[in-house]
Design an enzyme around this catalytic site. Structure first.
Site, PDB file in Angstrom:
ATOM      1  N   LYS A  12      49.665  36.774  43.657  1.00  0.00           N
ATOM      2  CA  LYS A  12      47.800  36.026  43.340  1.00  0.00           C
ATOM      3  C   LYS A  12      48.437  35.554  41.813  1.00  0.00           C
ATOM      4  CE  LYS A  12      44.587  37.107  40.970  1.00  0.00           C
ATOM      5  NZ  LYS A  12      43.419  36.038  40.223  1.00  0.00           N
ATOM      6  N   GLY A  43      49.553  40.241  32.885  1.00  0.00           N
ATOM      7  CA  GLY A  43      47.518  39.711  32.041  1.00  0.00           C
ATOM      8  C   GLY A  43      47.012  41.179  30.944  1.00  0.00           C
ATOM      9  N   SER A  44      45.908  41.004  30.561  1.00  0.00           N
ATOM     10  CA  SER A  44      45.123  41.061  29.340  1.00  0.00           C
ATOM     11  C   SER A  44      45.540  42.991  30.050  1.00  0.00           C
ATOM     12  CB  SER A  44      44.196  40.984  29.364  1.00  0.00           C
ATOM     13  OG  SER A  44      43.211  41.614  30.617  1.00  0.00           O
ATOM     14  N   THR A  45      45.403  43.637  28.557  1.00  0.00           N
ATOM     15  CA  THR A  45      45.416  44.953  28.461  1.00  0.00           C
ATOM     16  C   THR A  45      44.336  45.947  29.403  1.00  0.00           C
ATOM     17  OG1 THR A  45      46.932  44.623  26.397  1.00  0.00           O
ATOM     18  CG2 THR A  45      45.379  46.776  26.355  1.00  0.00           C
ATOM     19  N   GLY A  56      45.465  45.234  32.873  1.00  0.00           N
ATOM     20  CA  GLY A  56      45.967  46.684  33.037  1.00  0.00           C
ATOM     21  C   GLY A  56      45.372  47.615  32.739  1.00  0.00           C
ATOM     22  N   GLU A  83      52.555  44.299  32.106  1.00  0.00           N
ATOM     23  CA  GLU A  83      53.842  43.799  31.201  1.00  0.00           C
ATOM     24  C   GLU A  83      52.025  42.994  30.701  1.00  0.00           C
ATOM     25  OE1 GLU A  83      53.649  40.816  29.272  1.00  0.00           O
ATOM     26  OE2 GLU A  83      55.071  40.014  30.329  1.00  0.00           O
ATOM     27  N   CYS A  87      52.423  36.088  25.470  1.00  0.00           N
ATOM     28  CA  CYS A  87      52.283  37.728  24.614  1.00  0.00           C
ATOM     29  C   CYS A  87      52.866  38.068  23.787  1.00  0.00           C
ATOM     30  CB  CYS A  87      52.063  38.556  26.346  1.00  0.00           C
ATOM     31  SG  CYS A  87      53.917  37.874  27.456  1.00  0.00           S
ATOM     32  N   GLU A  92      45.330  40.651  19.706  1.00  0.00           N
ATOM     33  CA  GLU A  92      45.653  39.540  20.623  1.00  0.00           C
ATOM     34  C   GLU A  92      45.172  37.933  20.545  1.00  0.00           C
ATOM     35  OE1 GLU A  92      47.038  39.968  24.691  1.00  0.00           O
ATOM     36  OE2 GLU A  92      49.151  39.037  23.997  1.00  0.00           O
TER      37      GLU A  92
HETATM   38  P1  NAI Z   1      43.367  38.047  32.647  1.00  0.00           P
HETATM   39  O1  NAI Z   1      44.209  40.030  32.335  1.00  0.00           O
HETATM   40  O2  NAI Z   1      41.921  38.532  33.139  1.00  0.00           O
HETATM   41  O3  NAI Z   1      44.200  37.687  33.499  1.00  0.00           O
HETATM   42  C1  NAI Z   1      44.992  37.927  34.342  1.00  0.00           C
HETATM   43  C2  NAI Z   1      45.696  38.125  35.788  1.00  0.00           C
HETATM   44  O4  NAI Z   1      44.784  39.116  36.490  1.00  0.00           O
HETATM   45  C3  NAI Z   1      44.518  36.792  36.550  1.00  0.00           C
HETATM   46  O5  NAI Z   1      45.697  36.470  37.700  1.00  0.00           O
HETATM   47  C4  NAI Z   1      42.835  37.097  36.516  1.00  0.00           C
HETATM   48  O6  NAI Z   1      42.509  36.690  38.197  1.00  0.00           O
HETATM   49  C5  NAI Z   1      43.962  38.878  37.543  1.00  0.00           C
HETATM   50  N1  NAI Z   1      42.756  39.729  37.640  1.00  0.00           N
HETATM   51  C6  NAI Z   1      41.670  39.433  36.380  1.00  0.00           C
HETATM   52  N2  NAI Z   1      41.079  40.909  37.116  1.00  0.00           N
HETATM   53  C7  NAI Z   1      41.126  41.440  37.466  1.00  0.00           C
HETATM   54  C8  NAI Z   1      41.132  43.136  37.929  1.00  0.00           C
HETATM   55  N3  NAI Z   1      40.373  44.077  37.710  1.00  0.00           N
HETATM   56  N4  NAI Z   1      41.662  44.016  38.963  1.00  0.00           N
HETATM   57  C9  NAI Z   1      43.188  42.421  39.307  1.00  0.00           C
HETATM   58  N5  NAI Z   1      43.568  41.000  38.363  1.00  0.00           N
HETATM   59  C10 NAI Z   1      42.487  41.437  37.740  1.00  0.00           C
HETATM   60  O7  NAI Z   1      42.887  37.571  31.781  1.00  0.00           O
HETATM   61  P2  NAI Z   1      42.131  36.448  30.771  1.00  0.00           P
HETATM   62  O8  NAI Z   1      41.320  36.909  30.939  1.00  0.00           O
HETATM   63  O9  NAI Z   1      42.743  35.168  31.781  1.00  0.00           O
HETATM   64  O10 NAI Z   1      42.461  36.341  29.498  1.00  0.00           O
HETATM   65  C11 NAI Z   1      41.660  37.750  28.459  1.00  0.00           C
HETATM   66  C12 NAI Z   1      43.387  37.736  27.303  1.00  0.00           C
HETATM   67  O11 NAI Z   1      44.065  38.064  28.036  1.00  0.00           O
HETATM   68  C13 NAI Z   1      43.132  37.320  26.761  1.00  0.00           C
HETATM   69  O12 NAI Z   1      42.570  36.377  26.122  1.00  0.00           O
HETATM   70  C14 NAI Z   1      44.896  36.987  26.385  1.00  0.00           C
HETATM   71  O13 NAI Z   1      44.822  37.683  25.192  1.00  0.00           O
HETATM   72  C15 NAI Z   1      45.210  38.464  27.088  1.00  0.00           C
HETATM   73  N6  NAI Z   1      46.417  37.904  28.055  1.00  0.00           N
HETATM   74  C16 NAI Z   1      47.328  38.114  28.326  1.00  0.00           C
HETATM   75  C17 NAI Z   1      48.860  38.181  28.814  1.00  0.00           C
HETATM   76  C18 NAI Z   1      50.186  38.187  29.146  1.00  0.00           C
HETATM   77  O14 NAI Z   1      51.198  37.640  29.177  1.00  0.00           O
HETATM   78  N7  NAI Z   1      50.130  39.414  28.606  1.00  0.00           N
HETATM   79  C19 NAI Z   1      48.305  37.010  29.820  1.00  0.00           C
HETATM   80  C20 NAI Z   1      46.733  36.240  30.097  1.00  0.00           C
HETATM   81  C21 NAI Z   1      45.924  36.928  29.391  1.00  0.00           C
END
Ligand code: NAI
Ligand code: MG
Length: 504
Positions: A209, A261-263, A266, A283, A317, A414
Site C-alpha cells: 500500500k 512511516g511515522s512512529t 508504527g 522503520e 527519516c 521530528e
Molecule cells: P503516516 O505514518 O501516517 O503514513 C505512512 C503510511 O502509513 C501511509 O501509507 C499511510 O497511509 C499509512 N497509515 C496511516 N495510518 C495507518 C494505520 N493506522 N495503519 C496502517 N497504515 C497507516 O505518516 P504521515 O501522517 O504522512 O506523516 C506524519 C509524520 O510522520 C511526518 O511529519 C514525519 O514526521 C513522519 N514520517 C516519517 C516517515 C519515515 O520515513 N520514517 C515517512 C513519513 C512520515
C-alpha cells in the site's frame, strides 16, 4: 507548469566559484528555467487496484485525487481500497504463494526480479518525472538518486534469490508467506523497491500500500510488473489511506508486516498485531545528529550539512536535523551555512536547476509551520534562506535555528521538513551524550579529519547508520534501520534478507 516567481529582493551575492568569478553578472547569475518536459509521460485519469494480475474497480466504489503539491493541480484519481478490497488482494497473494512463488526455484524468481530492474532502468526518465510531479521532490534527486537506487535494489536482490542458502550458511531457511507492506510518501518508488525486492527474492508474495499523497509511481510499477509477466497475484498494489493500511496490517492471512512511516502509526500497528503470529519490521522516525568537529574540512562539512537536511525538503527519516558543532567553529559554520543557503534554488520540481522542491502536502506544511512557530516562541533565533516562494503549491524555505537548548521542541521532535536545529559541544563525549539524548536512533554523521575519531564516535553513537565525512548515502548492500523508537529490522544487505525469511 510554469511558476510565477516573486523577485529576489535583497538576495545575498553567490559565493565566487572558479571561472564564473570573472563574469560577475550580478542578477544575471540566475539560470534560465530548464524544465523537464512531462509531455511524454502518460498518467491515466483514473487508476483501479492491481489485484491478482488484473486492474480492478474497488469494491468500495470510492476514488480520491492525488495532486501535484507544487501546483495543487489534480494528477489522477486513485482507488480507495476498503477492507474487502484488501481481503481480495491478500487472497490473490496467498494463491500466488501456494501455486507459484513458493514452489519456484530461486534462479527462476531471479529472472522475474531482473526483468523488473531492467524495466525500471528503461523507464527511469518517465518514472522520475512522475515522482517529482506527484510528490514535489526536485527532478535532480528523483532522476539521480531515487530511480538508480530503486533499480539497484531490484538488481541486488535478484542476485540473492538463488543464493539464500549461502547467506545463512548451515541454517535452514524458509519464506514467510504473504507480506503486507505499507510505505510513506518521501521516497515513494524507492520505498516500494526496498520492500518488494527482498520479499520476492526470499520467496514471499506481496500486497503493497503506497502513501495516499504519492501513489502514482507504485501504480506505474504495477504496470511494469504486469509487463514483466510475473505470475498473477505475486505482487498486488492497493491504494488508499490509513484505514486501508490498517486493514492490511491486521489481516489474519498476512504473515509479515513491513512498515515505514511515522512512529505513532508504527506503534499503533505494533499494538494491533501483538500476540499474533505475524512478523513485523518497522522503520520509523529520526532526529539524527550531524556532528562537526573543529578539525573537519569545513567547506565539505557545510555541503554535507546542506545535503543532510535540505535534501528532499528534509522529508527524510534519517535527515541530519540536529547539527552538533564544536563550539570553536560554531560562528564560522553558521556564516558559511547562510552563504551556501542563499544560493539554493527553490521552485518547480521539474526544473533541472531546482535544489529545493515543494513540501509534500498541505498537512505536512502545517506540521512544519507549527514546529517552527514553537521554536520562535521558545526564543530560538531563526534564519530562513531568502528564496522567493512560488505563488501556488506548498513551500517552506530552508531554515535553521540557533540558540536552541536540548529541551527545545525543535531539538527533540521530528520536523520532517527543511529545518535544522544547531547546537554546540566542547568534547567528543559531550557530543555523544547530546547525540544519544533522543528517543530516536536511525542515523548520525561525523565530520573530522581523524579516522580514529570517526571510529570512536561510531562505537558510542546509538544509531543504525553512521556516516563518516558524508551524509545521506545509500546502497542496497548496506543494511539500514533503527535503534529505539526509530524501529527494528534492517533493509538492505544480507541482514535485510532476514526480515523476509524464517531462519532456523
Ligand atoms: P503516516 O505514518 O501516517 O503514513 C505512512 C503510511 O502509513 C501511509 O501509507 C499511510 O497511509 C499509512 N497509515 C496511516 N495510518 C495507518 C494505520 N493506522 N495503519 C496502517 N497504515 C497507516 O505518516 P504521515 O501522517 O504522512 O506523516 C506524519 C509524520 O510522520 C511526518 O511529519 C514525519 O514526521 C513522519 N514520517 C516519517 C516517515 C519515515 O520515513 N520514517 C515517512 C513519513 C512520515
Ligand atoms: Mg500527489
Amino acid at each position: 507548469m510554469a511558476h510565477t516567481m516573486t523577485k529576489r529582493e535583497g538576495e545575498a551575492a553567490p559565493p565566487s566559484r572558479g571561472a564564473i568569478v570573472a563574469l560577475d553578472f550580478g542578477k544575471a547569475w540566475d539560470y534560465a528555467a530548464a524544465p523537464e518536459s512531462p509531455d511524454h509521460v502518460s498518467i491515466d485519469p483514473k487508476y483501479g487496484l492491481f489485484i491478482g494480475g488484473r486492474w480492478v474497480t474497488p469494491r468500495s466504489g470510492r476514488f480520491f485525487p492525488t495532486i501535484n503539491p507544487s501546483t495543487e493541480e489534480v494528477l489522477a484519481e486513485v482507488a480507495d481500497a476498503n477492507a474487502q478490497d484488501v481481503d481480495d488482494a491478500v487472497r490473490a497473494a496467498r494463491e500466488a504463494y501456494d501455486k507459484y512463488w513458493s514452489r519456484m526455484r530461486g534462479a527462476d524468481r531471479a529472472k522475474y526480479i531482473f526483468r523488473i530492474a531492467r524495466a525500471i532502468q528503461e523507464k527511469a526518465r518517465e518514472l522520475a518525472i512522475v515522482e517529482s510531479m506527484d510528490g514535489g521532490k526536485p527532478i535532480k534527486e528523483s532522476r539521480d538518486i531515487d530511480l538508480p537506487l530503486a533499480a539497484a535494489h531490484f538488481f541486488y536482490h535478484a542476485g540473492w534469490a538463488d543464493k539464500l542458502d549461502y547467506a545463512f550458511h548451515g541454517r535452514r531457511i524458509r519464506s514467510l508467506g504473504v507480506a503486507g507492506q505499507i510505505i510513506p510518501w518521501n521516497f515513494p518508488l524507492l520505498m516500494a523497491a526496498w520492500k518488494i525486492a527482498p520479499a520476492l527474492a526470499c520467496g514471499n508474495t506481496v500486497v503493497l500500500k503506497p502513501a495516499e499523497t504519492t501513489p502514482l509511481t507504485a501504480l506505474l510499477l504495477a504496470k511494469i510488473i504486469e509487463e514483466a509477466e510475473l505470475p498473477p497475484g505475486v505482487v498486488n498494489i492497493v491504494t488508499g489511506g490509513g484505514e486501508t493500511g490498517a486493514a492490511l496490517a491486521i489481516h489474519p492471512d498476512v504473515n509479515k508486516v513491513a512498515f515505514t512511516g511515522s512512529t505513532s502509526v508504527g506503534k499503533r500497528i505494533q499494538r494491533a498485531i501483538a500476540g499474533t503470529h505475524k512478523r513485523l519490521s518497522l522503520e520509523l522516525g529520526g532526529k539524527a545528529a550531524n556532528i562537526v568537529f573543529a578539525d573537519a574540512p569545513i567547506d565539505q562539512a557545510v555541503d554535507g550539512i546542506v545535503n543532510g537536511i535540505y535534501f528532499n525538503q528534509g522529508h527524510v527519516c534519517c535527515a541530519g536535523s540536529r547539527l552538533l558543532v564544536e563550539e570553536s567553529v560554531h560562528d564560522v559554520i553558521v556564516k558559511k551555512l547562510r552563504d551556501r543557503m542563499a544560493t539554493l534554488r527553490m521552485g518547480s520540481p521539474l526544473d533541472k536547476n531546482t535544489d529545493v522542491g515543494a513540501i509534500n502536502s498541505k498537512a505536512q506544511l502545517a506540521r512544519i509551520r507549527e514546529l517552527v512557530a514553537a521554536g520562535e516562541e521558545e526564543g530560538c533565533e531563526r534564519y530562513s534562506a531568502p528564496c522567493p516562494v512560488p505563488e501556488k503549491g506548498y513551500w517552506f524555505p530552508p531554515t535553521f535555528f540557533t540558540g536552541a537548548s536540548m529541551s527545545s521542541r525543535i531539538a527533540r521532535e521530528e520536523i520532517f521538513g527543511p529545518v535544522l536545529t544547531i547546537l554546540t559541544f566542547r568534547t567528543p563525549d559531550e557530543a555523544v551524550e547530546k547525540a544519544n539524548n533522543t528517543s530516536y536512533g536511525l542515523s548520525a554523521g561525523v565530520w573530522t579529519d581523524k579516522g580514529a575519531k570517526i571510529f570512536y564516535m561510531a562505537t558510542k553513537l546509538k544509531a543504525g547508520v553512521i556516516w563518516g565525512n558524508t551524509f545521506n548515502k545509500f546502497d542496497p548492500t548496506s543494511p539500514f534501520g533503527g535503534y529505539k523508537e526509530s524501529g527494528f529490522g534492517r533493509e538492505g544487505g544480507r541482514q535485510g534478507l532476514a526480515a523476509y525469511l524464517g531462519v532456523e
